[in-house]
Design an enzyme around this catalytic site. Structure first.
Site, mmCIF file in Angstrom:
data_model
loop_
_atom_site.group_PDB
_atom_site.id
_atom_site.type_symbol
_atom_site.label_atom_id
_atom_site.label_comp_id
_atom_site.label_asym_id
_atom_site.label_seq_id
_atom_site.Cartn_x
_atom_site.Cartn_y
_atom_site.Cartn_z
ATOM 1 N N LYS A 184 0.850 11.179 19.489
ATOM 2 C CA LYS A 184 -0.845 11.142 19.806
ATOM 3 C C LYS A 184 -1.054 9.770 19.752
ATOM 4 O O LYS A 184 -0.994 8.925 18.696
ATOM 5 C CB LYS A 184 -1.508 11.876 18.824
ATOM 6 C CG LYS A 184 -2.932 11.480 18.404
ATOM 7 C CD LYS A 184 -3.802 12.002 19.418
ATOM 8 C CE LYS A 184 -5.398 11.651 19.180
ATOM 9 N NZ LYS A 184 -5.527 10.246 18.774
ATOM 10 N N GLY A 241 -2.000 5.893 8.621
ATOM 11 C CA GLY A 241 -3.647 5.266 8.875
ATOM 12 C C GLY A 241 -4.242 5.345 7.599
ATOM 13 O O GLY A 241 -3.828 5.248 6.420
ATOM 14 N N SER A 242 -5.489 6.008 7.794
ATOM 15 C CA SER A 242 -6.448 5.830 6.572
ATOM 16 C C SER A 242 -5.947 7.291 5.570
ATOM 17 O O SER A 242 -5.434 8.104 5.890
ATOM 18 C CB SER A 242 -7.779 5.950 6.881
ATOM 19 O OG SER A 242 -8.194 7.391 7.493
ATOM 20 N N GLY A 245 -7.712 10.469 6.873
ATOM 21 C CA GLY A 245 -7.221 11.020 8.131
ATOM 22 C C GLY A 245 -5.679 11.675 7.926
ATOM 23 O O GLY A 245 -5.689 12.530 8.175
ATOM 24 N N GLY A 246 -5.025 10.855 6.894
ATOM 25 C CA GLY A 246 -3.755 11.084 6.727
ATOM 26 C C GLY A 246 -4.037 12.529 5.718
ATOM 27 O O GLY A 246 -3.262 13.679 6.308
ATOM 28 N N GLU A 265 1.338 7.780 5.781
ATOM 29 C CA GLU A 265 1.389 6.524 4.871
ATOM 30 C C GLU A 265 -0.053 6.267 5.084
ATOM 31 O O GLU A 265 -0.612 6.001 6.095
ATOM 32 C CB GLU A 265 2.305 5.468 5.543
ATOM 33 C CG GLU A 265 2.555 4.237 4.704
ATOM 34 C CD GLU A 265 1.632 3.073 5.268
ATOM 35 O OE1 GLU A 265 0.341 2.911 4.879
ATOM 36 O OE2 GLU A 265 2.106 2.397 6.276
ATOM 37 N N CYS A 302 -1.234 -2.650 6.218
ATOM 38 C CA CYS A 302 -1.000 -1.889 4.996
ATOM 39 C C CYS A 302 -0.306 -2.667 3.925
ATOM 40 O O CYS A 302 -0.487 -2.173 2.677
ATOM 41 C CB CYS A 302 0.125 -0.688 5.081
ATOM 42 S SG CYS A 302 0.459 -0.665 7.029
ATOM 43 N N GLU A 393 -8.814 0.148 -1.597
ATOM 44 C CA GLU A 393 -8.545 -0.704 -0.791
ATOM 45 C C GLU A 393 -9.549 -1.152 0.013
ATOM 46 O O GLU A 393 -10.408 -0.248 0.250
ATOM 47 C CB GLU A 393 -7.405 -0.223 0.236
ATOM 48 C CG GLU A 393 -6.841 -1.101 1.380
ATOM 49 C CD GLU A 393 -5.947 -0.196 2.178
ATOM 50 O OE1 GLU A 393 -5.656 0.944 2.197
ATOM 51 O OE2 GLU A 393 -5.475 -1.054 3.324
#
Lengths: 526, 526
Positions: A184, A241-242, A245-246, A265, A302, A393
């Site tokens: 995606k 990603g965030s 989202g993860g 991650e 990251c 973060e």
């Protein structure tokens, strides 16, 4: 090659019929042509069904075939050249130089996985001899190897449009394992994704593989990604990603009728512990290097070092002053997207006006609409220990300096950390004893420990680990970068009493692949 | 040693204050003395906190220390002798002979893990050399090893009171990895659990380890297990039992603020494909061995062969007749518990009166209250393909014979299977070509493939795999039995630029542990 707005699905390209989206140039503040067709539910289904069909033959490819395919993918990626570099730079606001470096590293990682596949250690080939004379029961002969889990879905990251995206570690390791991949594309760099996707598509064709080995989907909102994770053909997911989202994907994968593992991650502040002797003797050098690394790529990594932990005493004031001095010279940089810019602005504003931290310096003022202004905050360790959420973060060129009272408080800060991708210790010869105390504490908090270095960038090899305890990733037992990332997409199969002619090559007595194998508990290569 | 109703928690024993439970002797149909005290929330917390404190030192134990501890645990287990055998037999209705065999295998597995620990391959020690002269950037030197994840919770199974329980593969592999263990005793054999738990507790003390390395909790209902999985000190879970129970824990582990992996081994029918030539030449021998294995231990094994798939044609009638003949001579056997007996009775009754299958034979009639009567059903493959749920596990001495029209339908049955712990192919020399077609299909359905053998029992070694795609287990990438079960409880850590005096032993230049290590992609031992 030129960007057309189409998706490579199997050997075809399709302009998705579920609406259109355009990329955005954050430096110029304008949309970029052409429009991209968004995948329909049928497109998702077709890509996944093709992947499932491709799995039947792709899982059986020889190490030489699979390795040659990965090398072709790497070569095709490099051959994109300026078209890719310029498109990626315009879609992300990153420099062409940075994109070139990323592309070279991405190609090198694909080639590393070609070596990994050909070497074959990933098979974990293991043979236990039988013993028909054993009492009370004869001992069975067992042979074990690892096999690919099935088609894998990959979600590219916004911040590394090449290295953690369409042809990144997730895709490379899944393909190396023998798993077809459906990517995606990240919404912020669809053109980059199309170019890279077509490079892999061409490598599939050149290698004579089943067309379903690779497909790329363009989405808008969450529909395409959700349909992809839900699809019964998909057996595992890789995501960068965030945290929000993860975790949405992790929970979705777990809630399927047949649950699947989602390796996500997500988030890390990558703390840097500056120990007292190092602080005393080289605070200014540390500060200048730190500012350089925290602001590289507008801090959108990251692995950005986002926290300094130091003890008040000789050198602390010099550290603060040197950080402020270095930061004031840093120009504002274009951020990846309006959304990321807006989040960053809000987060730094909250820190600036909060009770817990003070701003000790800002970088140069923004010149353009989506420029991020660097900033460093200072916070007392007592505040952080009372409210660990303060150590979250800030995605962008910001960091926090945590001021500890003494070594006990520094150890407490380490023990209170949530999971991290990296922790760095900055030490001098007089700091070894304190480092010995810190090391086992941070070893439980992160999967990568550095001394006297900064965490970005990561060297991609056999010993690479890019992972960490939650929330750095959803499963600390794996890495998403480097040779052992392949382990996420493999499962062991044991064969008992199979006739010699039915044994897989990795387990035949004549060892035709010349693998290192474990026989009766000992490694051998014969 | 005698059963007191207490739990070993750390170095103490406690009589839980949250009520009492008693074991039940299914053969005699009576409760067994003494009562067991149920763990309170404080008991759970104490056991977990002790485990977390123990982790600090236990994770640092040398291979020799940890190996010696596992050998002591095995020896203490064996030394329990008749007290254990008789208690376990009375709590389960299994024979003393069977319990003795299980105990010997459990001790052997503990000793295997002592070897695994001492050999050290589990560390995955890997070193990538640096190159300061590389352009455009110097290459960093990386060193990687695996470390334990943290305290592990283990849920014992009802059907193997020793081998898949307190000292089974989950506990042994977690302890080998360097993870303290908190076991929740299975409610059907608390006395057996207490005895084994105290044997491990004694080994902890004899080995001079932190008392928190091992604790055992007695529960009633789900409260203790839920509190255990929820406890922040717990970093992973091993479970063997039903799909409903396993998935409840998997979902609970995933829903924690810090999610943890739950490895659950749950359900399997272990299909046996009898290919046409084998069917023609040896249906009677197959049938008699099948009946023996499906009824062993009253069919209450994860690895019970529970399905035969064969094609109508020469030998099929003989197979059916031979199965019926063999089964009629099988005495009814006491089942593990009233609950398991009741489920089994209900499931066989449903099959007997359903539209899809017919009963082709029953074993001898029950003589006692909780005796299970063996039964084999026959079903047309068309029915099964239309309604895959018909292939669900019947826990107990029952099996189904699936009648296929032709080889295509046999392949379709294989392709339609849900995940299995094992699949067996029964083949003759004329069946090799069909076996070649079946093999890649079943390789995607199970982690263990046998030829001309039955799946129970499993040989425990380096190549052992006891696992499989969902719903056989919650994560097909791991095994819960055998040397590589340790991988469930390890995570990789990479060290970059650490001074030599801070490097862990596995990664020092002088290789003090004499490990095989991967250096620059190649295995070496120096």
């Amino acid at each position: 090659m030129k960007v057309t707005g189409e998706m490579p699905i199997g050997k075809a390209t399709r302009f998705g019929a579920a609406g259109t989206v355009k990329a955005f140039d954050p430096r110029r503040g304008v949309e970029i042509e052409p429009p991209f067709g968004v995948a329909t539910a049928d497109d998702v289904d077709d890509a996944c069904q093709l992947a499932l069909r491709a799995f039947e033959s792709y899982r059986e490819t020889s190490p030489a075939e699979r390795g040659a395919f990965l090398v072709r993918a790497a070569d095709n990626l490099l051959a994109l050249g300026d078209v890719l570099y310029e498109r990626a730079a315009s879609e992300t606001g990153l420099t062409v130089e940075r994109i070139k470096g990323e592309t070279a590293r991405t190609a090198a990682q694909l080639k590393l996985f070609a070596d990994v596949v050909r070497h074959g250690r990933w098979r974990n080939a293991t043979i236990d001899s039988g013993d028909p004379t054993r009492e009370p029961l004869p001992k069975a002969e067992l042979r074990m190897q690892k096999v690919p889990v099935g088609p894998v879905a990959v979600f590219g990251a916004s911040n590394f449009p090449i290295l953690y995206s369409v042809a990144g570690g997730d895709t490379a390791s899944a393909l190396a394992a023998g798993c077809p991949v459906v990517v995606k594309a990240h919404g912020s760099h669809p053109g980059t994704s199309e170019l890279v996707g077509k490079a892999i598509q061409a490598a599939v064709a050149q290698s004579g593989l089943h067309e379903g080995v690779f497909s790329l989907l363009i989405g808008a909102g969450n529909a395409v990604g959700e349909a992809l994770v839900d699809h019964p053909a998909i057996h595992a997911v890789g995501f960068t990603g965030s945290e929000a989202g993860g975790m949405a994907l992790v929970r979705r994968g777990a809630a399927r009728p047949v649950p699947i593992p989602v390796f996500a991650e997500m988030t890390s502040v990558n703390p840097n512990f500056v120990l007292p002797h190092a602080l005393e003797v080289r605070a200014p050098e540390f500060a200048s290097r730190f500012v350089e690394r925290m602001t590289a790529g507008a801090g959108q990594m990251c692995l950005k070092p986002g926290m300094i932990v130091a003890i008040e005493g000789p050198g602390f004031g010099a550290l603060r002053d040197a950080l402020a001095h270095a930061l004031r010279g840093v120009p504002a940089q274009t951020m990846l997207s309006p959304g990321i810019y807006e989040n960053f602005r809000r987060e730094t504003e909250r820190s600036r006006h909060g009770q817990s931290s003070v701003s000790i310096a800002q970088g140069q003022a923004p010149e353009a609409r989506f420029d991020g202004q660097s900033e460093i905050f200072e916070m007392d360790a007592t505040e952080l220990l009372a409210e660990p959420a303060l150590a979250g973060e800030m995605f962008g060129p910001a960091a926090v300096l945590v001021r500890c009272r003494d070594t006990q408080q520094m150890l407490a800060v380490a023990a209170g950390l949530q999971g991290q991708l990296t922790v760095a210790l900055h030490i001098d010869s007089g700091d070894i004893e304190l480092a010995r105390l810190l090391l086992p504490v941070v070893e439980r908090k992160t999967n990568r420990i550095l001394a006297n270095k900064f965490s970005n960038m990561v060297e991609i090899g056999y010993a690479t680990v890019h992972g960490g305890p939650f929330p750095a990733t959803s499963d600390s037992r794996f890495t998403s970068v480097g040779a052992t990332a392949i382990e996420r997409f493999l499962r062991p199969v044991c064969y008992e009493n199979l006739p010699a002619e039915l044994l897989p090559p990795a387990l035949r007595d004549d060892n035709p692949l010349s693998l290192w194998r474990v026989r009766d508990g000992e490694l051998e290569q014969r």
